[in-house]
Design an enzyme around this catalytic site. Structure first.
Site, PDB file in Angstrom:
ATOM      1  N   ASN A   1     -72.259 124.311  18.854  1.00 11.59           N
ATOM      2  CA  ASN A   1     -71.237 125.191  19.151  1.00 11.59           C
ATOM      3  C   ASN A   1     -71.469 126.186  19.772  1.00 11.59           C
ATOM      4  O   ASN A   1     -70.522 127.091  19.981  1.00 11.59           O
ATOM      5  CB  ASN A   1     -70.285 125.051  17.861  1.00 11.59           C
ATOM      6  CG  ASN A   1     -70.894 126.068  16.825  1.00 11.59           C
ATOM      7  OD1 ASN A   1     -72.130 126.333  16.801  1.00 11.59           O
ATOM      8  ND2 ASN A   1     -69.912 126.812  16.237  1.00 11.59           N
TER       9      ASN A   1
ATOM     10  N   THR B   1     -66.611 123.973  22.134  1.00  5.94           N
ATOM     11  CA  THR B   1     -65.799 123.346  21.338  1.00  5.94           C
ATOM     12  C   THR B   1     -65.251 121.953  21.938  1.00  5.94           C
ATOM     13  O   THR B   1     -65.893 121.541  22.900  1.00  5.94           O
ATOM     14  CB  THR B   1     -64.278 124.146  21.180  1.00  5.94           C
ATOM     15  OG1 THR B   1     -63.754 123.701  20.195  1.00  5.94           O
ATOM     16  CG2 THR B   1     -63.727 124.413  22.313  1.00  5.94           C
TER      17      THR B   1
ATOM     18  N   GLY C   1     -58.571 126.560   6.814  1.00  2.17           N
ATOM     19  CA  GLY C   1     -59.662 126.481   7.610  1.00  2.17           C
ATOM     20  C   GLY C   1     -59.647 127.807   8.309  1.00  2.17           C
ATOM     21  O   GLY C   1     -61.071 127.842   9.022  1.00  2.17           O
TER      22      GLY C   1
ATOM     23  N   GLY D   1     -64.807 112.563  12.671  1.00  3.79           N
ATOM     24  CA  GLY D   1     -65.001 113.101  13.818  1.00  3.79           C
ATOM     25  C   GLY D   1     -65.803 114.481  13.576  1.00  3.79           C
ATOM     26  O   GLY D   1     -66.872 114.417  13.032  1.00  3.79           O
ATOM     27  N   GLY D   2     -66.089 115.261  14.919  1.00  2.50           N
ATOM     28  CA  GLY D   2     -66.969 116.242  14.751  1.00  2.50           C
ATOM     29  C   GLY D   2     -67.180 117.252  13.764  1.00  2.50           C
ATOM     30  O   GLY D   2     -67.987 117.596  13.142  1.00  2.50           O
ATOM     31  N   ALA D   3     -65.856 117.635  13.072  1.00  2.00           N
ATOM     32  CA  ALA D   3     -65.642 118.529  12.008  1.00  2.00           C
ATOM     33  C   ALA D   3     -66.283 118.065  10.959  1.00  2.00           C
ATOM     34  O   ALA D   3     -66.904 118.601  10.021  1.00  2.00           O
ATOM     35  CB  ALA D   3     -64.516 118.989  11.892  1.00  2.00           C
TER      36      ALA D   3
ATOM     37  N   LYS E   1     -69.338 119.208  22.219  1.00  2.00           N
ATOM     38  CA  LYS E   1     -70.273 119.793  21.325  1.00  2.00           C
ATOM     39  C   LYS E   1     -71.337 118.819  21.367  1.00  2.00           C
ATOM     40  O   LYS E   1     -72.635 119.135  21.155  1.00  2.00           O
ATOM     41  CB  LYS E   1     -69.848 119.882  19.992  1.00  2.00           C
ATOM     42  CG  LYS E   1     -68.667 120.999  19.649  1.00  2.00           C
ATOM     43  CD  LYS E   1     -68.398 120.998  18.151  1.00  2.00           C
ATOM     44  CE  LYS E   1     -67.301 122.152  18.078  1.00  2.00           C
ATOM     45  NZ  LYS E   1     -67.009 122.337  16.699  1.00  2.00           N
TER      46      LYS E   1
ATOM     47  N   ASP F   1     -71.195 125.835  12.800  1.00  2.00           N
ATOM     48  CA  ASP F   1     -70.238 125.076  11.957  1.00  2.00           C
ATOM     49  C   ASP F   1     -70.876 124.875  10.661  1.00  2.00           C
ATOM     50  O   ASP F   1     -69.943 124.943   9.542  1.00  2.00           O
ATOM     51  CB  ASP F   1     -69.904 123.799  12.759  1.00  2.00           C
ATOM     52  CG  ASP F   1     -68.810 124.200  13.775  1.00  2.00           C
ATOM     53  OD1 ASP F   1     -68.250 125.032  13.899  1.00  2.00           O
ATOM     54  OD2 ASP F   1     -68.851 123.292  14.772  1.00  2.00           O
TER      55      ASP F   1
ATOM     56  N   SER G   1     -57.152 128.740  21.323  1.00  2.00           N
ATOM     57  CA  SER G   1     -58.163 129.299  20.462  1.00  2.00           C
ATOM     58  C   SER G   1     -58.020 130.761  19.913  1.00  2.00           C
ATOM     59  O   SER G   1     -57.889 131.662  20.983  1.00  2.00           O
ATOM     60  CB  SER G   1     -59.662 128.973  21.189  1.00  2.00           C
ATOM     61  OG  SER G   1     -60.403 129.667  20.447  1.00  2.00           O
TER      62      SER G   1
ATOM     63  N   SER H   1     -60.566 132.279  19.083  1.00  2.00           N
ATOM     64  CA  SER H   1     -62.026 132.817  19.293  1.00  2.00           C
ATOM     65  C   SER H   1     -62.054 134.118  20.458  1.00  2.00           C
ATOM     66  O   SER H   1     -62.590 135.175  20.023  1.00  2.00           O
ATOM     67  CB  SER H   1     -62.881 131.934  19.958  1.00  2.00           C
ATOM     68  OG  SER H   1     -63.169 130.998  18.998  1.00  2.00           O
TER      69      SER H   1
HETATM   70  P1  NAP Z   1     -62.135 114.954  16.321  1.00  6.17           P
HETATM   71  O1  NAP Z   1     -63.671 114.792  16.368  1.00  6.17           O
HETATM   72  O2  NAP Z   1     -61.350 114.608  17.499  1.00  6.17           O
HETATM   73  O3  NAP Z   1     -61.585 114.086  14.958  1.00  6.17           O
HETATM   74  C1  NAP Z   1     -60.566 113.916  14.575  1.00  6.17           C
HETATM   75  C2  NAP Z   1     -60.554 113.033  13.567  1.00  6.17           C
HETATM   76  O4  NAP Z   1     -59.052 113.012  12.907  1.00  6.17           O
HETATM   77  C3  NAP Z   1     -61.079 111.463  13.324  1.00  6.17           C
HETATM   78  O5  NAP Z   1     -61.525 111.173  12.049  1.00  6.17           O
HETATM   79  C4  NAP Z   1     -59.624 110.894  13.429  1.00  6.17           C
HETATM   80  O6  NAP Z   1     -59.599 109.577  13.005  1.00  6.17           O
HETATM   81  C5  NAP Z   1     -58.707 111.651  12.510  1.00  6.17           C
HETATM   82  N1  NAP Z   1     -57.362 111.643  12.907  1.00  6.17           N
HETATM   83  C6  NAP Z   1     -56.714 112.129  13.792  1.00  6.17           C
HETATM   84  N2  NAP Z   1     -55.364 111.829  14.162  1.00  6.17           N
HETATM   85  C7  NAP Z   1     -55.011 110.993  12.926  1.00  6.17           C
HETATM   86  C8  NAP Z   1     -53.933 110.327  12.399  1.00  6.17           C
HETATM   87  N3  NAP Z   1     -52.915 110.409  12.993  1.00  6.17           N
HETATM   88  N4  NAP Z   1     -54.186 109.688  11.403  1.00  6.17           N
HETATM   89  C9  NAP Z   1     -55.263 109.596  10.879  1.00  6.17           C
HETATM   90  N5  NAP Z   1     -56.443 110.100  11.231  1.00  6.17           N
HETATM   91  C10 NAP Z   1     -56.364 110.877  12.292  1.00  6.17           C
HETATM   92  O7  NAP Z   1     -61.728 116.222  15.960  1.00  6.17           O
HETATM   93  P2  NAP Z   1     -62.559 117.305  15.064  1.00  6.17           P
HETATM   94  O8  NAP Z   1     -63.303 118.354  15.817  1.00  6.17           O
HETATM   95  O9  NAP Z   1     -63.480 116.899  13.912  1.00  6.17           O
HETATM   96  O10 NAP Z   1     -61.285 118.356  14.322  1.00  6.17           O
HETATM   97  C11 NAP Z   1     -60.592 118.033  13.293  1.00  6.17           C
HETATM   98  C12 NAP Z   1     -59.708 119.031  12.649  1.00  6.17           C
HETATM   99  O11 NAP Z   1     -60.408 120.133  12.292  1.00  6.17           O
HETATM  100  C13 NAP Z   1     -58.988 119.456  13.682  1.00  6.17           C
HETATM  101  O12 NAP Z   1     -57.592 119.787  13.115  1.00  6.17           O
HETATM  102  C14 NAP Z   1     -59.644 120.796  14.054  1.00  6.17           C
HETATM  103  O13 NAP Z   1     -58.504 121.783  14.539  1.00  6.17           O
HETATM  104  C15 NAP Z   1     -60.180 121.175  12.804  1.00  6.17           C
HETATM  105  N6  NAP Z   1     -61.262 122.013  13.102  1.00  6.17           N
HETATM  106  C16 NAP Z   1     -61.356 123.422  12.316  1.00  6.17           C
HETATM  107  C17 NAP Z   1     -62.612 124.284  12.560  1.00  6.17           C
HETATM  108  C18 NAP Z   1     -62.374 125.457  11.709  1.00  6.17           C
HETATM  109  O14 NAP Z   1     -63.468 126.230  11.954  1.00  6.17           O
HETATM  110  N7  NAP Z   1     -61.707 125.577  10.833  1.00  6.17           N
HETATM  111  C19 NAP Z   1     -63.774 123.829  13.230  1.00  6.17           C
HETATM  112  C20 NAP Z   1     -63.704 122.503  13.767  1.00  6.17           C
HETATM  113  C21 NAP Z   1     -62.484 121.681  13.640  1.00  6.17           C
HETATM  114  P3  NAP Z   1     -60.299 108.407  14.171  1.00  6.17           P
HETATM  115  O15 NAP Z   1     -61.594 108.461  13.979  1.00  6.17           O
HETATM  116  O16 NAP Z   1     -59.683 107.144  13.687  1.00  6.17           O
HETATM  117  O17 NAP Z   1     -59.516 108.778  15.429  1.00  6.17           O
END
Ligand code: NAP
Length: 290
Positions: A96, A71, A253, A136-138, A75, A111, A24, A26
Site C-alpha cells: 500500500n 489502494t 475505521g 478481501g484485501g482489508a 495492492k 495496513d 479518498s 489521503s
Molecule cells: P475487497 O477486497 O473488495 O473485499 C470486500 C469484502 O466485502 C469481500 O469479503 C466481499 O465478499 C465483502 N462484501 C462486499 N459486499 C458485500 C455484501 N453486499 N454482502 C456480503 N459481503 C460483501 O475490499 P477491501 O479492500 O477488503 O475493503 C473492505 C472494506 O474495508 C471497505 O469498506 C473499505 O473501505 C474498508 N477499508 C478500510 C481501511 C481503513 O484504513 N480503515 C483500509 C482498507 C479497507 P465476497 O468475497 O463474497 O465478494
C-alpha cells in the site's frame, strides 16, 4: 517553508494510485501533514485503470516521485512492478506504500501495523479471539496483523466461502494459529459473535443500516468485546452503534486510516507524522463528504 512561493521547482510529489480515488481522504491528510511540518511536497490522487498500472508505476521513478500509496484494486498486482519488497509486504502479498529511494522503488505494507496500533491501545492482541467478516484485501491485512501479534484464534466469515478458505490456507501456512472459515449469513454471524471478543467488519456492509438486518438487541457479548469497523465513512456506522449499545468497546475505521497514512508519511519523509493534524483533517474530510 514559505508557502507564498509554492509549489515550486523543488516541490516533491507523492500520490495515491487506485480506482476509484475521488472520495479518498489521503490527499487532505498528507497535504496537511506536509504543510504542518514545512515539507516542500504535494500529494495528488490518480485514478488508474488496470491496463495502465505498469506505466503509472514506472512513471513514479521517471518523474522522481518521493513515493506513493496504492489502494484498491492494485495492492497485489503492484508487487511484481517494484524493485524491492519489504518482508512484511511480501508476507501479506500486498503493497500500500511505495518509496522511491532515487534508484529503486521499494514496496511496503502499512495496513498491517495501521490496523494493530488502534487495537493495541484497547487490549493485548495475544489475548483476543477474533472473528473477521469479509475475506478481501482489508481482511487479509487484519488477519495477518492479528496472527503476527500473537492472536491464537481467528474465524473468517465471508459471503464467498471459497475466498475465506483461501485466506485460511494462506494464514495456516505462515502462522501457528487456529484459523477457520465460515459461510457468512445472519445465523452464523449471530452464533459466532458470542464466541469471540474481537469482531472486525472488513466489508462495506453496515455503513448505515441493514447489517444483514442483524440486531444485537438482547445479545450477551463476552466481557470486554471490541468491535472494530474498517469502514470509515461514516465514523459511527450502524455496525459500531449496534455493538456500542451492547457495551462493546468500539474502534472506527478512521483510526486505521490515519495510522496507515502516518506510517507511509514516515517512510517518505523520515519525520514523525503529525497524527493529531492528520486525524483532524481526516475527520472533517469524512464528515464533509457524507
Ligand atoms: P475487497 O477486497 O473488495 O473485499 C470486500 C469484502 O466485502 C469481500 O469479503 C466481499 O465478499 C465483502 N462484501 C462486499 N459486499 C458485500 C455484501 N453486499 N454482502 C456480503 N459481503 C460483501 O475490499 P477491501 O479492500 O477488503 O475493503 C473492505 C472494506 O474495508 C471497505 O469498506 C473499505 O473501505 C474498508 N477499508 C478500510 C481501511 C481503513 O484504513 N480503515 C483500509 C482498507 C479497507 P465476497 O468475497 O463474497 O465478494
Amino acid at each position: 517553508m514559505n508557502y507564498s512561493n509554492w509549489p515550486n521547482s523543488s516541490t516533491k510529489l507523492c500520490c495515491l494510485i487506485g480506482n476509484p480515488v475521488e472520495q479518498s481522504p489521503s490527499p487532505t491528510m498528507h497535504n496537511a501533514a506536509f504543510r504542518h511540518l514545512g515539507v516542500n511536497a504535494v500529494y495528488l490522487a490518480f485514478s488508474i485503470e488496470n491496463q495502465n498500472l505498469s506505466e503509472a508505476i514506472s512513471g513514479l521513478k521517471a518523474v522522481e516521485f518521493l513515493g506513493a500509496n496504492i489502494t484498491m484494486p492494485h495492492k497485489e498486482r503492484t508487487i511484481p512492478l517494484l524493485d524491492e519488497i519489504d518482508p512484511m509486504a511480501r508476507k501479506v502479498g500486498a503493497v500500500n506504500t511505495i518509496l522511491n529511494n532515487g534508484s529503486k522503488l521499494i514496496g511496503f505494507n502499512t495496513d498491517v501495523e495501521g490496523f494493530a496500533n488502534p487495537l493495541e491501545k484497547k487490549a493485548k492482541i495475544a489475548k483476543l479471539t477474533a472473528m473477521i467478516i469479509g475475506a478481501g484485501g482489508a481482511s487479509k491485512a487484519c488477519a495477518y496483523s492479528l496472527a503476527i501479534n500473537g492472536c491464537r484464534k481467528i474465524t473468517i466469515l465471508n459471503r464467498t466461502l471459497l475466498k475465506a478458505k483461501k485466506l485460511v490456507t494462506a494464514i495456516e501456512k505462515e502462522f501457528d494459529v487456529e484459523v477457520r472459515a465460515e459461510q457468512l449469513n445472519e445465523k452464523s454471524t449471530q452464533n459466532q459473535i458470542g464466541k469471540h471478543n474481537l469482531v472486525v467488519n472488513a466489508t462495506p456492509l453496515g455503513m448505515h443500516e441493514e447489517w444483514f438486518g442483524l440486531s444485537l438487541e438482547g445479545t450477551k457479548l463476552p466481557e470486554g468485546t471490541i468491535a472494530y469497523d474498517l469502514v470509515y465513512r461514516p465514523v459511527n456506522t450502524y455496525f459500531l452503534n449496534e455493538f456500542r449499545r451492547q457495551g462493546a468497546v468500539c474502534i472506527s475505521g478512521y483510526e486505521m486510516l490515519v495510522e496507515q497514512a502516518a506510517l507511509s508519511f514516515e517512510i517518505w519523509t523520515r519525520r514523525k507524522a503529525p497524527k493529531k493534524i492528520m486525524t483532524k483533517v481526516a475527520l472533517s474530510s469524512i464528515r464533509g463528504s457524507r
